[in-house]
Structure formats: structure tokens, C-alpha cells
Scaffold this motif. Structure first.
Motif, mmCIF file in Angstrom:
data_model
loop_
_atom_site.group_PDB
_atom_site.id
_atom_site.type_symbol
_atom_site.label_atom_id
_atom_site.label_comp_id
_atom_site.label_asym_id
_atom_site.label_seq_id
_atom_site.Cartn_x
_atom_site.Cartn_y
_atom_site.Cartn_z
ATOM 1 N N ASN A 1 0.818 -1.215 0.000
ATOM 2 C CA ASN A 1 0.000 0.000 0.000
ATOM 3 C C ASN A 1 0.855 1.270 0.000
ATOM 4 O O ASN A 1 0.379 2.349 0.333
ATOM 5 N N VAL A 2 2.119 1.126 -0.403
ATOM 6 C CA VAL A 2 3.036 2.268 -0.485
ATOM 7 C C VAL A 2 3.169 2.700 -1.939
ATOM 8 O O VAL A 2 3.570 1.919 -2.812
ATOM 9 N N ILE A 3 2.833 3.943 -2.208
ATOM 10 C CA ILE A 3 2.905 4.480 -3.571
ATOM 11 C C ILE A 3 4.342 4.854 -3.904
ATOM 12 O O ILE A 3 5.005 5.561 -3.140
ATOM 13 N N GLN A 4 4.814 4.359 -5.045
ATOM 14 C CA GLN A 4 6.164 4.665 -5.509
ATOM 15 C C GLN A 4 6.098 5.936 -6.369
ATOM 16 O O GLN A 4 6.079 5.874 -7.595
ATOM 17 N N SER A 5 6.042 7.083 -5.700
ATOM 18 C CA SER A 5 5.790 8.344 -6.404
ATOM 19 C C SER A 5 6.884 8.703 -7.399
ATOM 20 O O SER A 5 6.650 9.495 -8.319
ATOM 21 N N GLN B 1 -5.836 14.165 -1.437
ATOM 22 C CA GLN B 1 -5.569 15.475 -2.033
ATOM 23 C C GLN B 1 -6.195 15.545 -3.424
ATOM 24 O O GLN B 1 -5.938 14.705 -4.272
ATOM 25 N N GLN B 2 -7.018 16.548 -3.636
ATOM 26 C CA GLN B 2 -7.717 16.705 -4.912
ATOM 27 C C GLN B 2 -6.763 17.211 -5.983
ATOM 28 O O GLN B 2 -6.227 18.302 -5.890
ATOM 29 N N LEU B 3 -6.556 16.392 -7.002
ATOM 30 C CA LEU B 3 -5.748 16.779 -8.150
ATOM 31 C C LEU B 3 -6.689 17.047 -9.324
ATOM 32 O O LEU B 3 -7.904 16.907 -9.208
ATOM 33 N N GLU B 4 -6.131 17.411 -10.442
ATOM 34 C CA GLU B 4 -6.948 17.726 -11.616
ATOM 35 C C GLU B 4 -7.682 16.482 -12.103
ATOM 36 O O GLU B 4 -7.070 15.464 -12.407
ATOM 37 N N ARG B 5 -8.997 16.553 -12.173
ATOM 38 C CA ARG B 5 -9.801 15.417 -12.641
ATOM 39 C C ARG B 5 -9.751 15.336 -14.161
ATOM 40 O O ARG B 5 -9.516 16.313 -14.854
ATOM 41 N N HIS B 6 -9.964 14.140 -14.661
ATOM 42 C CA HIS B 6 -9.955 13.852 -16.088
ATOM 43 C C HIS B 6 -8.580 14.084 -16.714
ATOM 44 O O HIS B 6 -8.476 14.433 -17.893
ATOM 45 N N HIS B 7 -7.548 13.885 -15.898
ATOM 46 C CA HIS B 7 -6.173 13.811 -16.386
ATOM 47 C C HIS B 7 -5.671 12.445 -15.955
ATOM 48 O O HIS B 7 -5.713 12.103 -14.771
ATOM 49 N N ALA B 8 -5.198 11.653 -16.905
ATOM 50 C CA ALA B 8 -4.926 10.239 -16.636
ATOM 51 C C ALA B 8 -3.963 10.023 -15.471
ATOM 52 O O ALA B 8 -4.200 9.172 -14.611
ATOM 53 N N LEU B 9 -2.871 10.783 -15.420
ATOM 54 C CA LEU B 9 -1.901 10.577 -14.345
ATOM 55 C C LEU B 9 -2.449 11.056 -13.009
ATOM 56 O O LEU B 9 -2.282 10.384 -11.986
ATOM 57 N N ALA B 10 -3.110 12.206 -12.996
ATOM 58 C CA ALA B 10 -3.679 12.724 -11.746
ATOM 59 C C ALA B 10 -4.737 11.766 -11.198
ATOM 60 O O ALA B 10 -4.767 11.472 -9.992
ATOM 61 N N ASP B 11 -5.611 11.266 -12.073
ATOM 62 C CA ASP B 11 -6.627 10.316 -11.624
ATOM 63 C C ASP B 11 -5.996 9.015 -11.129
ATOM 64 O O ASP B 11 -6.480 8.401 -10.170
ATOM 65 N N ALA B 12 -4.912 8.586 -11.782
ATOM 66 C CA ALA B 12 -4.218 7.366 -11.342
ATOM 67 C C ALA B 12 -3.608 7.561 -9.954
ATOM 68 O O ALA B 12 -3.666 6.661 -9.106
ATOM 69 N N LYS B 13 -3.051 8.738 -9.698
ATOM 70 C CA LYS B 13 -2.460 9.019 -8.388
ATOM 71 C C LYS B 13 -3.529 8.999 -7.299
ATOM 72 O O LYS B 13 -3.318 8.427 -6.212
ATOM 73 N N MET B 14 -4.671 9.631 -7.558
ATOM 74 C CA MET B 14 -5.739 9.646 -6.558
ATOM 75 C C MET B 14 -6.308 8.246 -6.356
ATOM 76 O O MET B 14 -6.624 7.852 -5.223
ATOM 77 N N THR B 15 -6.438 7.485 -7.439
ATOM 78 C CA THR B 15 -6.914 6.106 -7.322
ATOM 79 C C THR B 15 -5.945 5.272 -6.482
ATOM 80 O O THR B 15 -6.364 4.431 -5.677
ATOM 81 N N ALA B 16 -4.647 5.510 -6.663
ATOM 82 C CA ALA B 16 -3.646 4.773 -5.892
ATOM 83 C C ALA B 16 -3.798 5.049 -4.393
ATOM 84 O O ALA B 16 -3.703 4.133 -3.568
ATOM 85 N N GLU B 17 -4.036 6.303 -4.024
ATOM 86 C CA GLU B 17 -4.229 6.629 -2.609
ATOM 87 C C GLU B 17 -5.480 5.954 -2.056
ATOM 88 O O GLU B 17 -5.485 5.439 -0.933
ATOM 89 N N ILE B 18 -6.532 5.975 -2.842
ATOM 90 C CA ILE B 18 -7.769 5.303 -2.433
ATOM 91 C C ILE B 18 -7.530 3.798 -2.285
ATOM 92 O O ILE B 18 -7.973 3.172 -1.315
ATOM 93 N N PHE B 19 -6.823 3.222 -3.253
ATOM 94 C CA PHE B 19 -6.546 1.782 -3.225
ATOM 95 C C PHE B 19 -5.742 1.410 -1.986
ATOM 96 O O PHE B 19 -5.965 0.342 -1.390
ATOM 97 N N ALA B 20 -4.814 2.270 -1.577
ATOM 98 C CA ALA B 20 -4.021 2.007 -0.367
ATOM 99 C C ALA B 20 -4.943 1.905 0.854
ATOM 100 O O ALA B 20 -4.773 1.015 1.704
ATOM 101 N N HIS B 21 -5.929 2.792 0.943
ATOM 102 C CA HIS B 21 -6.894 2.736 2.052
ATOM 103 C C HIS B 21 -7.741 1.465 1.976
ATOM 104 O O HIS B 21 -8.012 0.827 3.009
ATOM 105 N N LEU B 22 -8.153 1.108 0.760
ATOM 106 C CA LEU B 22 -8.981 -0.090 0.597
ATOM 107 C C LEU B 22 -8.202 -1.355 0.953
ATOM 108 O O LEU B 22 -8.764 -2.295 1.532
#
Length: 249
Positions: free
Chosen positions: A86-90, A197-218
Motif C-alpha cells: 500500500n506504499v505508492i512509488q511516487s 488530495q484533490q488533483l486535476e480530474r480527467h487527467h490520466a496521471l492525476a486520476d491514477a495518483k488519486m486512485t492509488a491513494e484510495i486503493f491504499a486505504h482499501l
């Protein structure tokens, strides 16, 4: 009605145009190289039993020109980030735009805020897909929802006469349904719930980063249920999918 109009336009103009343009990319050096990689690549079965804290994930997102690749919609960009457990490799991010065969609709340009000039300069889908395959191999693919993103990729591969992508996938939206109701499992709802943290929506990398944070919680919630690996998730996820299919709207 909107789908009927899109279908009419695709049959009238888009289908022939795409066929001609797509044919120019088939059997090229890049196409043949991707064909061989897709044919040869098979994720190791042992990935199913790697403990989550040691597992390698690729969390990704697509931006597309629409929802229906069978009606001529295409991939515009792929964004992804790697995770170890659950650690994001930023420091290990992936972002690749790809040039569609048809002109990108103005409403999509407005939604994604992509630069039309950069879209025109981007590589073809086979080249972009090869880069993504190299980046994500030997990992479990995660998307929100994976049912859309994986289906889109597989359809695009088929249209380009390429083998399907062999992969293990996790649908983070379906994973969220183990704990939350349908509306609460949407990306924006989970961003708010987990205070991502809210990043720009409908940008593939930004959405992937936010999904990764959510996935870590899940993943933490899943581990608290005593589920330790990908194999252990299949039964509870299967139950959720069956429940969704049999629940009336």
C-alpha cells in the motif's frame, strides 16, 4: 438517442476512415514488436499468492474520446503509478499520450484540457501500448473501474489485430463495494471519504495518483478482514459481483 447518433456517424464516416488509417499501423515494426510481446507475456501464476504488503501493483487510468471503442472512441492518454503493497512509488510514474485516428471532439479537449498540438505529436496506440506493457509487466493492474479501462484496452488491441493483454486485474470500485454503497464507491466520493488530495480530474496521471491513494486505504480495510492476497480476494469479490447483477435498479 446519443448512442444512436454516434453509431450513425461512425457507420457513415468514422468506420471506413479508421479502417484505412489503422491499416497503416498494422504490420509495421512497432506493431510486430508489440504483437510478439503480447504473445509471449504471461503474468506469473505466483502473483496470485504474493502477500499484499509485498505485491507490486500498477494503478492506471485512461482518458478516451468516449465510452465505446466499438463505435470508434479511442485512447488519448494513459497515466499510471506503481505501488509496493500500500506504499505508492511516487518516483515511478508513467504518462503517455497517444494520437487517435479520428479528430478529438472539442468537448473532450475541454474536459481533459489536453493540448491539441501535443495530441497530434503523440505516438500511435501500438507504440503507447508497448510502453505501458513494459512499464506494468509482472504487476497486478488496478483501475477505477477496471471493467471499463481493461475492456477498452482489449477492444483497441483487437481492432489493431493484436493479441489480448494477459493480466491479473483488481477493480478498485468493486473493491470499495465490499465496504460502501454504490454511490459511495465512486471516485469522487472516495476522494472525499479518505481525504485524498484533490488533483486535476480527467487527467490520466492525476486520476491514477488519486486512485492509488484510495486503493491504499482499501487494501488496509481488506487486510482487516483477514484477506492477505489476490487469491483470497476472489471469493468475496465474486459474491459482490453476483449481488450487483441480481439487484434490481
Amino acid at each position: 438517442m446519443m448512442i444512436d447518433l454516434q453509431l450513425f456517424r461512425y457507420i457513415l464516416y468514422g468506420k471506413v476512415t479508421m479502417h484505412v488509417k489503422r491499416k497503416a499501423h498494422i504490420n509495421t515494426r512497432i506493431h510486430q514488436r508489440l504483437y510478439e510481446k503480447l504473445t509471449d507475456y504471461r503474468p506469473a501464476p505466483s502473483l496470485r499468492n504474493v502477500p499484499f504488503e509485498e505485491q507490486d501493483f500498477t494503478v492506471f487510468d485512461l482518458e478516451t474520446t468516449g465510452l465505446f471503442p466499438d463505435l470508434g472512441h479511442e485512447i488519448l492518454s494513459i497515466g499510471a503509478v506503481r505501488m509496493k503493497g500500500n506504499v505508492i512509488q511516487s518516483e515511478d510514474e508513467f504518462y503517455q499520450m497517444t494520437k487517435p485516428l479520428l479528430k478529438t471532439p472539442k468537448k473532450i479537449i475541454k474536459l481533459t484540457k489536453l493540448d491539441p498540438d501535443k495530441i497530434e505529436e503523440a505516438p500511435s496506440f501500438p507504440e503507447a501500448m508497448e510502453r505501458f506493457l513494459d512499464y506494468s509487466k509482472d504487476t497486478i493492474l488496478v483501475a477505477h473501474p477496471a471493467s471499463f479501462d481493461i475492456r477498452f484496452i482489449q477492444t483497441m488491441l483487437k481492432l489493431y489485430k493484436l493479441p489480448p493483454l494477459s493480466c491479473y486485474t483488481l477493480d478498485s470500485q468493486m473493491l470499495a463495494r465490499m465496504f460502501f454503497k454504490k454511490r459511495q464507491s465512486r471516485l469522487d466520493s472516495l476522494i472525499s471519504r479518505f481525504q485524498v488530495q484533490q488533483l486535476e480530474r480527467h487527467h490520466a496521471l492525476a486520476d491514477a495518483k488519486m486512485t492509488a491513494e484510495i486503493f491504499a486505504h482499501l487494501l488496509k480495510l481488506v487486510s482487516e478482514k483477514g484477506i492477505k492476497d489476490y487469491a483470497g480476494l476472489q471469493l468475496p469479490l465474486g459474491k459482490i459481483k453476483r449481488k450487483i447483477r441480481t439487484t434490481p435498479f
